[in-house]
Design a protein around this motif. Structure first.
Motif, PDB file in Angstrom:
ATOM      1  N   THR A 158       0.836  -1.202   0.000  1.00 28.72           N
ATOM      2  CA  THR A 158       0.000   0.000   0.000  1.00 28.72           C
ATOM      3  C   THR A 158       0.874   1.256   0.000  1.00 28.72           C
ATOM      4  O   THR A 158       1.990   1.271   0.519  1.00 28.72           O
ATOM      5  CB  THR A 158      -0.923   0.058   1.237  1.00 28.72           C
ATOM      6  N   ARG A 160       0.358   4.809   1.502  1.00 28.29           N
ATOM      7  CA  ARG A 160      -0.505   5.492   2.465  1.00 28.29           C
ATOM      8  C   ARG A 160      -0.121   6.970   2.536  1.00 28.29           C
ATOM      9  O   ARG A 160       0.914   7.315   3.078  1.00 28.29           O
ATOM     10  CB  ARG A 160      -0.360   4.846   3.855  1.00 28.29           C
ATOM     11  N   VAL A 222      -3.906   4.085  -0.409  1.00 33.00           N
ATOM     12  CA  VAL A 222      -4.814   4.154   0.732  1.00 33.00           C
ATOM     13  C   VAL A 222      -4.859   5.595   1.209  1.00 33.00           C
ATOM     14  O   VAL A 222      -3.837   6.166   1.616  1.00 33.00           O
ATOM     15  CB  VAL A 222      -4.336   3.230   1.879  1.00 33.00           C
ATOM     16  N   ILE A 224      -5.350   8.296   3.713  1.00 34.82           N
ATOM     17  CA  ILE A 224      -5.350   8.460   5.158  1.00 34.82           C
ATOM     18  C   ILE A 224      -5.508   9.937   5.484  1.00 34.82           C
ATOM     19  O   ILE A 224      -5.396  10.800   4.617  1.00 34.82           O
ATOM     20  CB  ILE A 224      -4.062   7.893   5.795  1.00 34.82           C
ATOM     21  N   ARG A 229      -1.189  10.497   9.092  1.00 31.89           N
ATOM     22  CA  ARG A 229       0.144  10.648   8.503  1.00 31.89           C
ATOM     23  C   ARG A 229       1.116  11.227   9.520  1.00 31.89           C
ATOM     24  O   ARG A 229       2.269  10.782   9.627  1.00 31.89           O
ATOM     25  CB  ARG A 229       0.050  11.570   7.283  1.00 31.89           C
TER      26      ARG A 229
END
Length: 292
Positions: A158, A160, A222, A224, A229
Protein backbone atom coordinates in the motif's frame (compact mmCIF):
# COMPACT_ATOMS: atom_id res chain seq x y z
CA UNK A 1 36.56 27.76 -9.62
CA UNK A 2 33.03 26.43 -9.22
CA UNK A 3 31.62 25.42 -5.83
CA UNK A 4 28.74 23.13 -4.82
CA UNK A 5 27.57 23.36 -1.20
CA UNK A 6 25.62 20.72 0.69
CA UNK A 7 27.54 18.13 -1.29
CA UNK A 8 26.64 15.13 0.89
CA UNK A 9 22.89 15.73 0.60
CA UNK A 10 20.71 14.30 -2.16
CA UNK A 11 20.79 17.26 -4.54
CA UNK A 12 24.31 18.45 -3.82
CA UNK A 13 25.72 14.97 -4.25
CA UNK A 14 23.90 14.47 -7.55
CA UNK A 15 25.26 17.80 -8.82
CA UNK A 16 28.82 16.91 -7.80
CA UNK A 17 28.51 13.54 -9.50
CA UNK A 18 27.37 15.29 -12.69
CA UNK A 19 30.62 17.26 -12.68
CA UNK A 20 32.66 14.08 -12.23
CA UNK A 21 30.65 12.19 -14.86
CA UNK A 22 31.30 14.95 -17.39
CA UNK A 23 34.98 15.35 -16.53
CA UNK A 24 34.51 18.91 -15.25
CA UNK A 25 36.42 20.03 -12.13
CA UNK A 26 34.56 21.50 -9.16
CA UNK A 27 34.92 22.06 -5.45
CA UNK A 28 32.50 20.41 -3.02
CA UNK A 29 31.78 21.99 0.37
CA UNK A 30 30.90 19.50 3.13
CA UNK A 31 30.52 19.84 6.88
CA UNK A 32 32.00 16.39 7.53
CA UNK A 33 34.68 14.92 5.30
CA UNK A 34 34.17 11.50 6.89
CA UNK A 35 30.57 11.50 5.65
CA UNK A 36 31.74 12.62 2.21
CA UNK A 37 34.31 9.81 2.07
CA UNK A 38 31.66 7.29 3.13
CA UNK A 39 29.60 8.46 0.13
CA UNK A 40 32.62 8.02 -2.14
CA UNK A 41 32.93 11.70 -3.01
CA UNK A 42 36.67 11.62 -2.36
CA UNK A 43 37.04 9.12 -5.20
CA UNK A 44 35.35 11.30 -7.83
CA UNK A 45 37.79 12.53 -10.47
CA UNK A 46 38.21 16.31 -10.54
CA UNK A 47 36.29 16.94 -7.30
CA UNK A 48 38.06 18.84 -4.52
CA UNK A 49 36.54 18.30 -1.08
CA UNK A 50 36.64 21.19 1.39
CA UNK A 51 35.30 20.93 4.94
CA UNK A 52 33.53 24.05 6.22
CA UNK A 53 30.28 25.22 7.80
CA UNK A 54 28.02 27.56 5.82
CA UNK A 55 26.76 29.01 9.11
CA UNK A 56 30.25 30.06 10.24
CA UNK A 57 31.92 32.58 7.94
CA UNK A 58 35.28 32.10 9.66
CA UNK A 59 35.46 28.51 8.33
CA UNK A 60 34.76 29.41 4.69
CA UNK A 61 38.05 30.94 3.56
CA UNK A 62 39.47 27.89 1.78
CA UNK A 63 36.07 26.90 0.38
CA UNK A 64 35.46 30.30 -1.26
CA UNK A 65 39.01 31.13 -2.37
CA UNK A 66 39.05 31.82 -6.11
CA UNK A 67 35.38 30.85 -6.56
CA UNK A 68 33.44 32.59 -9.33
CA UNK A 69 30.08 30.78 -9.15
CA UNK A 70 28.34 28.80 -6.41
CA UNK A 71 25.46 26.35 -6.40
CA UNK A 72 24.01 27.09 -2.94
CA UNK A 73 22.21 24.19 -1.27
CA UNK A 74 21.60 23.50 2.40
CA UNK A 75 19.30 21.14 4.25
CA UNK A 76 15.66 21.79 5.14
CA UNK A 77 16.39 22.83 8.73
CA UNK A 78 14.82 25.45 11.00
CA UNK A 79 17.86 27.70 10.50
CA UNK A 80 17.98 27.39 6.70
CA UNK A 81 17.35 31.12 6.11
CA UNK A 82 20.00 32.19 8.62
CA UNK A 83 22.48 29.65 7.21
CA UNK A 84 22.09 30.73 3.60
CA UNK A 85 22.00 34.46 4.29
CA UNK A 86 25.21 34.13 6.32
CA UNK A 87 26.75 32.24 3.42
CA UNK A 88 25.65 34.91 0.92
CA UNK A 89 27.44 37.53 3.01
CA UNK A 90 30.57 35.39 3.08
CA UNK A 91 30.41 34.94 -0.70
CA UNK A 92 30.17 38.68 -1.23
CA UNK A 93 33.13 39.31 1.07
CA UNK A 94 35.18 36.65 -0.75
CA UNK A 95 34.51 38.11 -4.22
CA UNK A 96 32.17 35.43 -5.53
CA UNK A 97 30.33 36.86 -8.53
CA UNK A 98 27.27 34.65 -9.08
CA UNK A 99 25.16 32.52 -6.71
CA UNK A 100 22.75 29.94 -8.10
CA UNK A 101 20.27 29.31 -5.32
CA UNK A 102 18.75 25.83 -5.19
CA UNK A 103 15.28 26.82 -4.08
CA UNK A 104 11.84 25.23 -4.15
CA UNK A 105 8.40 25.94 -5.52
CA UNK A 106 5.05 24.32 -6.21
CA UNK A 107 3.51 26.54 -8.89
CA UNK A 108 0.04 27.73 -7.96
CA UNK A 109 0.51 27.23 -4.21
CA UNK A 110 0.92 30.03 -1.69
CA UNK A 111 4.61 29.86 -0.69
CA UNK A 112 3.96 31.68 2.58
CA UNK A 113 1.83 28.78 3.84
CA UNK A 114 4.72 26.26 3.92
CA UNK A 115 7.68 27.18 6.08
CA UNK A 116 10.40 25.96 3.74
CA UNK A 117 9.10 27.71 0.63
CA UNK A 118 8.61 30.78 2.82
CA UNK A 119 12.26 30.55 3.89
CA UNK A 120 13.33 30.04 0.28
CA UNK A 121 11.57 33.26 -0.70
CA UNK A 122 13.19 35.13 2.19
CA UNK A 123 16.61 33.91 1.04
CA UNK A 124 15.85 34.75 -2.59
CA UNK A 125 14.94 38.30 -1.56
CA UNK A 126 18.13 38.61 0.47
CA UNK A 127 20.25 37.31 -2.41
CA UNK A 128 18.59 39.68 -4.89
CA UNK A 129 19.42 42.59 -2.60
CA UNK A 130 23.02 41.49 -2.04
CA UNK A 131 24.48 43.04 -5.19
CA UNK A 132 25.64 39.64 -6.43
CA UNK A 133 24.46 38.07 -9.68
CA UNK A 134 21.78 35.53 -8.91
CA UNK A 135 19.74 32.73 -10.43
CA UNK A 136 17.00 30.78 -8.64
CA UNK A 137 16.56 27.12 -9.55
CA UNK A 138 13.07 26.25 -8.29
CA UNK A 139 12.06 22.59 -8.58
CA UNK A 140 8.77 21.14 -7.39
CA UNK A 141 8.35 17.90 -5.41
CA UNK A 142 11.18 15.41 -6.01
CA UNK A 143 10.32 11.94 -7.27
CA UNK A 144 12.81 10.71 -4.68
CA UNK A 145 10.43 11.52 -1.80
CA UNK A 146 8.46 8.39 -2.73
CA UNK A 147 11.49 6.32 -1.76
CA UNK A 148 10.55 7.20 1.82
CA UNK A 149 7.48 5.01 1.29
CA UNK A 150 9.38 2.13 -0.30
CA UNK A 151 9.62 -0.03 2.83
CA UNK A 152 5.89 0.20 3.56
CA UNK A 153 5.05 -0.42 -0.10
CA UNK A 154 7.27 -3.52 -0.17
CA UNK A 155 5.88 -4.92 3.09
CA UNK A 156 2.18 -3.97 2.90
CA UNK A 157 1.47 -3.40 -0.80
CA UNK A 158 0.00 0.00 0.00
CA UNK A 159 0.88 3.65 -0.56
CA UNK A 160 -0.51 5.49 2.46
CA UNK A 161 -0.70 9.26 1.95
CA UNK A 162 -3.12 12.07 2.93
CA UNK A 163 -3.43 13.56 -0.55
CA UNK A 164 -7.02 12.56 -1.36
CA UNK A 165 -7.43 12.82 -5.16
CA UNK A 166 -5.01 15.65 -5.90
CA UNK A 167 -2.41 15.46 -8.67
CA UNK A 168 1.25 16.40 -8.23
CA UNK A 169 3.99 16.79 -10.85
CA UNK A 170 7.14 15.34 -9.25
CA UNK A 171 10.51 15.92 -10.92
CA UNK A 172 13.48 13.56 -10.88
CA UNK A 173 16.29 15.05 -8.78
CA UNK A 174 18.70 13.68 -11.39
CA UNK A 175 17.11 16.01 -13.98
CA UNK A 176 17.58 18.94 -11.62
CA UNK A 177 21.23 17.98 -11.13
CA UNK A 178 21.82 17.98 -14.90
CA UNK A 179 20.38 21.49 -15.17
CA UNK A 180 22.30 22.65 -12.09
CA UNK A 181 25.55 21.30 -13.54
CA UNK A 182 25.09 23.12 -16.85
CA UNK A 183 24.00 26.31 -15.13
CA UNK A 184 26.97 26.28 -12.77
CA UNK A 185 29.47 25.28 -15.43
CA UNK A 186 28.39 27.76 -18.10
CA UNK A 187 26.86 30.61 -16.10
CA UNK A 188 24.31 32.94 -17.64
CA UNK A 189 20.61 33.16 -16.75
CA UNK A 190 21.39 35.91 -14.27
CA UNK A 191 18.31 37.49 -12.72
CA UNK A 192 16.12 34.52 -13.73
CA UNK A 193 13.92 32.18 -11.69
CA UNK A 194 13.85 28.76 -13.34
CA UNK A 195 10.95 26.55 -12.29
CA UNK A 196 11.05 22.79 -12.87
CA UNK A 197 8.39 20.11 -12.59
CA UNK A 198 8.12 16.59 -13.89
CA UNK A 199 6.55 15.89 -17.28
CA UNK A 200 3.11 14.85 -16.01
CA UNK A 201 0.59 15.53 -13.26
CA UNK A 202 -0.13 12.32 -11.36
CA UNK A 203 -2.74 11.41 -8.77
CA UNK A 204 -1.74 9.02 -6.00
CA UNK A 205 -3.78 6.31 -7.75
CA UNK A 206 -1.64 6.97 -10.84
CA UNK A 207 1.53 6.71 -8.77
CA UNK A 208 0.41 3.49 -7.10
CA UNK A 209 -0.45 2.09 -10.53
CA UNK A 210 2.98 3.00 -11.91
CA UNK A 211 4.68 1.36 -8.93
CA UNK A 212 2.58 -1.76 -9.54
CA UNK A 213 3.74 -1.85 -13.16
CA UNK A 214 7.39 -1.30 -12.22
CA UNK A 215 7.56 -4.09 -9.62
CA UNK A 216 4.99 -6.51 -11.04
CA UNK A 217 2.90 -6.54 -7.84
CA UNK A 218 -0.30 -4.67 -7.11
CA UNK A 219 0.13 -1.59 -4.94
CA UNK A 220 -3.00 0.20 -3.71
CA UNK A 221 -3.26 3.85 -2.74
CA UNK A 222 -4.81 4.15 0.73
CA UNK A 223 -6.23 7.57 1.58
CA UNK A 224 -5.35 8.46 5.16
CA UNK A 225 -5.97 11.62 7.14
CA UNK A 226 -3.29 14.22 7.84
CA UNK A 227 -3.44 13.26 11.53
CA UNK A 228 -2.78 9.61 10.67
CA UNK A 229 0.14 10.65 8.50
CA UNK A 230 1.53 12.82 11.28
CA UNK A 231 1.45 9.94 13.77
CA UNK A 232 3.12 7.59 11.29
CA UNK A 233 5.93 10.05 10.51
CA UNK A 234 6.61 10.74 14.18
CA UNK A 235 6.69 6.99 14.81
CA UNK A 236 9.34 6.70 12.08
CA UNK A 237 11.49 9.11 14.08
CA UNK A 238 11.18 12.21 11.89
CA UNK A 239 11.82 15.45 13.83
CA UNK A 240 8.67 17.22 15.00
CA UNK A 241 9.60 20.47 13.20
CA UNK A 242 9.85 18.58 9.90
CA UNK A 243 6.53 16.82 10.48
CA UNK A 244 4.94 20.18 11.30
CA UNK A 245 6.28 21.52 8.00
CA UNK A 246 4.85 18.57 6.07
CA UNK A 247 1.46 19.22 7.70
CA UNK A 248 1.58 22.77 6.33
CA UNK A 249 2.60 21.51 2.90
CA UNK A 250 -0.22 18.95 2.80
CA UNK A 251 -2.81 21.56 3.80
CA UNK A 252 -1.68 23.84 0.98
CA UNK A 253 -1.54 21.03 -1.59
CA UNK A 254 -5.12 20.04 -0.83
CA UNK A 255 -6.19 23.56 -1.79
CA UNK A 256 -4.56 23.18 -5.23
CA UNK A 257 -5.76 19.80 -6.52
CA UNK A 258 -4.17 19.88 -10.00
CA UNK A 259 -0.46 20.65 -10.20
CA UNK A 260 1.00 22.57 -13.11
CA UNK A 261 3.42 20.93 -15.53
CA UNK A 262 6.25 23.25 -16.58
CA UNK A 263 8.75 21.99 -19.16
CA UNK A 264 10.52 25.22 -20.18
CA UNK A 265 13.62 24.74 -18.00
CA UNK A 266 14.17 21.19 -19.22
CA UNK A 267 13.92 22.42 -22.82
CA UNK A 268 16.17 25.41 -22.19
CA UNK A 269 19.03 23.16 -21.07
CA UNK A 270 18.35 20.26 -23.43
CA UNK A 271 17.52 17.86 -20.60
CA UNK A 272 14.93 15.22 -21.45
CA UNK A 273 12.35 15.04 -18.62
CA UNK A 274 12.44 11.72 -16.79
CA UNK A 275 8.99 10.14 -16.49
CA UNK A 276 7.84 8.71 -13.19
CA UNK A 277 7.77 5.18 -14.60
CA UNK A 278 11.40 5.58 -15.71
CA UNK A 279 12.31 6.72 -12.21
CA UNK A 280 10.52 3.70 -10.74
CA UNK A 281 12.26 1.29 -13.09
CA UNK A 282 15.58 2.68 -11.88
CA UNK A 283 14.55 2.08 -8.26
CA UNK A 284 12.38 -1.02 -8.66
CA UNK A 285 14.47 -3.03 -6.19
CA UNK A 286 13.75 -0.55 -3.39
CA UNK A 287 10.00 -0.59 -3.99
CA UNK A 288 9.86 -4.38 -4.25
CA UNK A 289 12.02 -4.94 -1.17
CA UNK A 290 14.64 -6.86 -3.11
CA UNK A 291 18.33 -6.41 -2.26
CA UNK A 292 20.29 -4.36 -4.79
Amino acid sequence: MLLVTGATGLNGQLAVREFARNGSPARALVRDCAKARAAGLDRLAGIELVEADMRRAATLGAALAGVERVLMISGAAPDMAETQCTFIDACKAAGVRHIIKFSGSEPGSDPTRFRFTRMHEEIEDYLEGSGLAWTHLRPSQFMQVYLREAHDIATTGTLRLPFEDIALSPVDAADIARVAYLLLRDGGHEGESLEMTGPEALTMDDIAGHISTAIGTTVAYVRITPDERRRELLARGLPAYFVDALDEQTEERLKNPVAKVLAATHRMFGVRPTSFIEFLQRHAAAFSGKPT
